[in-house]
Every structure is written in C-alpha cells, then in structure tokens.
Design an enzyme around this catalytic site. Structure first.
Site, mmCIF file in Angstrom:
data_model
loop_
_atom_site.group_PDB
_atom_site.id
_atom_site.type_symbol
_atom_site.label_atom_id
_atom_site.label_comp_id
_atom_site.label_asym_id
_atom_site.label_seq_id
_atom_site.Cartn_x
_atom_site.Cartn_y
_atom_site.Cartn_z
ATOM 1 N N GLY A 1 0.676 -1.240 0.087
ATOM 2 C CA GLY A 1 0.075 0.066 -0.103
ATOM 3 C C GLY A 1 0.899 1.281 0.143
ATOM 4 O O GLY A 1 2.074 1.290 -0.369
ATOM 5 N N PHE B 1 1.703 2.993 2.509
ATOM 6 C CA PHE B 1 2.613 3.045 3.844
ATOM 7 C C PHE B 1 3.154 1.721 4.251
ATOM 8 O O PHE B 1 2.911 1.446 5.558
ATOM 9 C CB PHE B 1 1.950 3.977 4.730
ATOM 10 C CG PHE B 1 1.867 5.325 4.221
ATOM 11 C CD1 PHE B 1 2.758 6.254 4.238
ATOM 12 C CD2 PHE B 1 0.379 5.850 4.147
ATOM 13 C CE1 PHE B 1 2.310 7.357 3.724
ATOM 14 C CE2 PHE B 1 0.122 7.146 3.499
ATOM 15 C CZ PHE B 1 1.352 8.113 3.411
ATOM 16 N N GLY B 2 3.325 0.939 3.467
ATOM 17 C CA GLY B 2 3.880 -0.469 3.937
ATOM 18 C C GLY B 2 3.490 -1.502 2.893
ATOM 19 O O GLY B 2 2.817 -1.462 2.197
ATOM 20 N N VAL C 1 2.566 -5.818 2.894
ATOM 21 C CA VAL C 1 1.914 -6.992 3.579
ATOM 22 C C VAL C 1 2.418 -8.238 3.328
ATOM 23 O O VAL C 1 2.390 -8.647 2.090
ATOM 24 C CB VAL C 1 0.400 -6.741 3.481
ATOM 25 C CG1 VAL C 1 -0.447 -8.279 4.282
ATOM 26 C CG2 VAL C 1 -0.128 -5.517 3.580
ATOM 27 N N LYS D 1 1.730 -6.914 8.524
ATOM 28 C CA LYS D 1 1.904 -5.336 7.661
ATOM 29 C C LYS D 1 3.310 -4.782 8.333
ATOM 30 O O LYS D 1 2.995 -4.475 9.482
ATOM 31 C CB LYS D 1 0.814 -4.426 7.713
ATOM 32 C CG LYS D 1 0.983 -3.256 6.937
ATOM 33 C CD LYS D 1 -0.492 -2.537 6.829
ATOM 34 C CE LYS D 1 -0.249 -1.207 5.841
ATOM 35 N NZ LYS D 1 -1.359 -0.278 5.921
ATOM 36 N N ASP E 1 -14.788 3.990 4.666
ATOM 37 C CA ASP E 1 -14.030 3.612 3.658
ATOM 38 C C ASP E 1 -14.214 2.135 2.863
ATOM 39 O O ASP E 1 -13.429 1.333 2.793
ATOM 40 C CB ASP E 1 -12.572 3.750 3.938
ATOM 41 C CG ASP E 1 -11.220 3.669 2.816
ATOM 42 O OD1 ASP E 1 -11.741 4.120 1.664
ATOM 43 O OD2 ASP E 1 -10.391 3.219 2.991
#
Length: 538
Positions: free
Chosen positions: A417, A419-420, A422, A437, A532
């Site tokens: 994603g 910010f990281g 998985v 994650k 979301d």
C-alpha cells in the site's frame, strides 16, 4: 431484399414452416409480418414482441405483474428462438402457407422499402440465436437456385426495432461518447493547470486511472466509426500517463512504483494491436518514456528485498577481503587480542600487556553475565534519541497496550500500500497463519500526524471481535519499523475476485452483502463509522 428474388424468398419461408400474421392494418401500406414456427401457438407473444420490450422468460398478468417463469412450463419452446420478420417488398408476392389472423395496433415501424427486419423474443443471446436459425433457413436451398444458399445481407446488426426507442438510444450513445471524449481530453487540461502547483500528483494519478477505466468501458458499446477516433484519444492518454510518471512524479517514492505499473499496463494494452499506426513523433515519445519508466521500476526492485539481499552479500565479501588484506592492523587496535604475541614482537611493554589482559577478562565476564540476564528476562533493548522523529515514533507506539512479543517467521509477499507492505507470517509459538503489515518510519516522515492515526486505528481494532471483521492480534515495534499482526483471510478481497470478471451469481452477491452489513452493524453498535467501504478492503 433489393437483389433477392421475392418469390424464391417467400417460398423458402413457407417451406420452413413460417406463417403469415395477417393484421388487416399493416398490409395496407405494403408491410407484412411473418413469424417463425415456434410462435405458432403463442399469439400474445407475437403482439408483445412487436409492441413492447418483451422477454421470453417471463409471463405477466394484465396489470404487468410477473406470475410465472416460462422455463418451468415450456422448455421445448425455449430450445428455439422465436422471431418475427417485418417485410417491406416493393413487388407483390403470393403467400401459400399458413396464415394467422391477429389484431395488432398500428405503430410506426420506420421500415424502408425492400427491407427485412428480424425481431427476437429476448436479449442479445436470443437475438444471436434467432439470427442463426434464420440463416439456416437458406442452407437447404439448391446451389443452382438464384438464392445461392445465402441469407440476405445484414445492414444493421442490432438496434431497437421501435423507431422512437431507437432514436432515444442513439441520443444516449452520442451523449455517452461526448462525455467519454471530454473526460479523456480533460486529463491534459487538468495536468497543464496543476503543473505549477505542489502536491498534485495523487489527484492527477486518480484522474488518469479513472479516465483510462472509463474509456475502456465505454468503447465496448461504440460503433466502428466512433471507435476509430476514440482509440487515438486513448493512445494519446496512455502516452500522457507515462510522461506524467517520468516528468512529474518523485522516482524515490514508493507509490510512484505502483503508478508506473498501472501506466505501463495501460500503454501496453492500448498499443498492442495498433502500435504501427502511431505517428513517428508519438512513437518516439512513447519509446523514450517507457524506457524511463522501466528504469524507475528497476530502481524500485528492492520492494521485494532482492536488491538488499544482494547488496548485503557484496558488503560481506568486501569485509572479508579487508580482513585478509590487513590482519595486523585489525588486531593492533583491539583490546581483546592476545597481547603476549604483540609484546613478544616488541609492540607493547610487558606491564601494559598484563593490564590489558586483566581488563579484557573482566569485560568478557561482565558481557557474559549481562547476556545471561537479558536472555532470561528478555530485557534486551535499544537506546533511543528523543531528538529524532523516528525514535519519538517508536516510543509513542511502543507504549501502546497491544505491543506484543512473539516468535514468528515472515512468509510470502501479499501486496503493498501507500505506507507499507503486507506478508503472510507463521506464529512459531502456535503454528497459526497470520497477516503482518510492515510499516517503515522513514516512509511516514513527511506526515507526522499519521503516527497518531495509526495508534487511533489500532485502539479501535483492539476492541473489535466479530466474525465479519478482520481480527487484530497486536503490534511489534522496532527502532525503524513497526509490524502489525492481523487475521489472514485466505479468500482474498472482493477486488481480487473482480479482477477475473463480474460476480454474476445473485446468491453469492447476497451472501457477501449480508456479511458486510453484519460487520457494519456491529461497528455501528460500538459507535464506529467505517467511511472507506471498497472492494480492496472487503
């Protein structure tokens, strides 16, 4: 029907059990209705096919309510596609076959002279089946006949047979085409407008992605003349997208890697079959920008850890070479060496050698005791500098109540994603499978508020326990990164299922919808709003 002998055409219809529907109204203007043999016992269907948007799989009451599915009643009837033929010959003919007297209100069919209009009893599948059956009517014609064994030439493959409906459909198609062209062209305008502003890359990337997906969806319903020009616009959009990645995006950011993959995939899809039709200037620009994008992808290859492993191996080899080149210098500056050999060589005074020996033995004993104590009580840690942002973040998250310490092993890469990344992970203590994650603090350096957001989200996840909500296990905080452990969902997300096509089974959609609503109801009962909901997170 201009080049077809009308008498032979009518004779072939009579021989294949078609029958004439005599209305006493349409015949006055030279329009005749002929029906296929499967409609012989269904006069109501004939009337509805001509006047309404009739579908063969439904039966309605007079008030329009659906009462029964014909699949349960007339399975033999559904094996053949029922169709009507609306004829407008300019010359007279003699019909010596079966005739059905049927009153049908007169409507404007907008049929030109010497035309045959085939009307099917259902959707596109039934229309294709009806065309096939109509074409087979002429396969039994003798090759010496003037019909030559070929059906009439199809002028219009598909349209609404009612002129008023067809006109409105064309208006809608033209409006859709203009809207799609406006969306494609607006991308270039938006990019030029935002070029002098900062932090506009995310907005433009979303606009490129939306325009490309919308364009590929709309082109499926375009006619050939419109599609040719629209394809040129999509190729231009693909070149602009790749140029945006190369010229306007920061190559060092992780999200640029994902954007480059999307842009290259779209460019490949748009130029796969018509790259030779590109003008020289567009081809040259596309070649240069694609090369730049490939360079960017190679530079981000460390996303899977391949390059870092290679660099670590090279560094280890370099250190080994340095030790082999200067072994004496390495020992001279170490207090934990055999100083008797150095004293014998004349480097140290014997008294100094004795002092270093005592000191080294004392330090080794102290290190041994410290290692034993920390191993038993798990007290090993790191010294953090409160002046550094990443150390402040580590202290901030390490104080979180769900900070855990477990033995685990990282597995395969699942996805990434903003910010990281998985990965799958195995809990070595229990043997269970988890999803972990990994978030590196340097990736969050530009947004300090995200540390608080992460903690707030973890606090919410910690209090949730429901079968339709991914379970949260805890976090493990390190100096430069944090690991978040969650339940591993073997089936993947709805977005992954949609990549293979639409989920058309209504019962499956009902199950997914019910599970999602139950999870949302549980969140609402806890005073939590999701805000979301999307296939990627469902």
């Amino acid at each position: 029907m201009e080049d077809i002998p009308i008498d032979l055409f009518i004779a072939q219809l009579v021989e294949t059990d078609h029958f004439l529907v005599f209305t006493q109204t349409y015949e006055e203007e030279g329009t005749y209705i002929v029906a296929s043999s499967s409609l012989r016992d269904h006069p109501d269907y004939i009337r509805r096919m001509l006047l309404e948007a009739f579908h063969v799989t439904e039966q309605l009451e007079d008030d329009g309510r659906k009462v029964v599915d014909i699949y349960d009643l007339h399975t033999d009837f559904l094996d053949e596609a029922g169709y009507l033929l609306i004829l407008s010959p300019r010359s007279r003919f003699l019909w010596n076959g079966l005739v059905l007297m049927l009153e049908i209100p007169k409507i404007d069919l907008g049929l030109k002279d010497d035309r045959v209009r085939l009307i099917a009893d259902g959707g596109q599948h039934r229309l294709a089946l009806a065309k096939q059956e109509f074409a087979e009517v002429f396969l039994t014609v003798d090759e010496s006949s003037e019909m030559d064994g070929k059906p009439p030439i199809c002028i219009i493959e598909q349209q609404a047979h009612l002129p008023a409906v067809n006109r409105e459909m064309k208006k809608i198609n033209r409006a859709i085409n203009r809207l799609a062209e406006s969306i494609i062209e607006s991308v270039h305008h938006v990019r030029n407008t935002l070029r002098e502003t900062s932090e506009h890359q995310d907005l433009l990337e979303s606009w490129y992605l939306f325009a490309s997906e919308h364009g590929q969806h709309v082109q499926k319903s375009m006619d050939r003349s419109t599609l040719r020009n629209f394809n040129r616009s999509l190729v231009k959009l693909a070149i602009s997208w790749v140029s945006f990645i190369c010229d306007d995006c920061n190559p060092d950011e992780r999200k640029t890697f994902k954007w480059a993959v999307n842009a290259l995939e779209f460019a490949l899809h748009r130029t796969r079959n018509n790259i030779l039709q590109l003008p020289d200037d567009q081809f040259e620009m596309l070649r240069q920008k694609v090369a730049s994008c490939m360079t960017l992808l190679i530079s981000h290859f460390d996303i899977l850890g391949a390059r870092s492993t290679l660099e670590a191996s090279k560094e280890k080899d370099r250190q080994g070479e340095r030790r082999q080149e200067a072994p004496l210098n390495a020992e001279t500056f170490s207090p934990f060496v055999n100083n008797e050999r150095l004293a014998a060589a004349g480097y140290l005074d014997p008294s100094i050698t004795e002092f270093w020996d005592r000191t080294s033995h004392a330090v080794e004993s102290l290190e041994h005791d410290r290692a034993t104590l920390t191993s038993e009580q798990r007290m090993a840690g790191r010294v953090l500098d409160d002046e550094k942002l990443e150390d402040q973040s580590a202290v901030f998250l390490a104080s979180f109540s769900s900070n855990i310490s477990i033995r685990w092993q990282q597995g395969r890469f699942i996805g990434a994603g903003a910010f990281g990344s998985v990965y799958t992970a195995v809990n070595l203590d229990s043997g269970s499978l988890m999803a972990v994650k990994e978030i590196k603090f340097q990736e969050l350096a530009g947004s300090p508020s995200l540390y608080q957001q992460i903690r707030d989200e973890l606090r919410v996840m910690e209090m949730l326990r429901h079968p339709n909500i991914v379970e949260y296990y805890g976090i493990e905080v390190h100096r430069d990164k944090v690991y978040i452990f969650e339940e591993f969902c073997q089936g993947g997300s709805l977005a992954a299922l949609l990549e293979f096509g639409r989920i058309e089974d209504e019962h499956i959609i009902q199950v997914y919808t019910m599970q999602m609503l139950e999870g949302l109801a549980y969140l609402h009962s806890k005073g939590i709003v999701h805000r979301d909901i999307k296939p990627d997170s469902t």
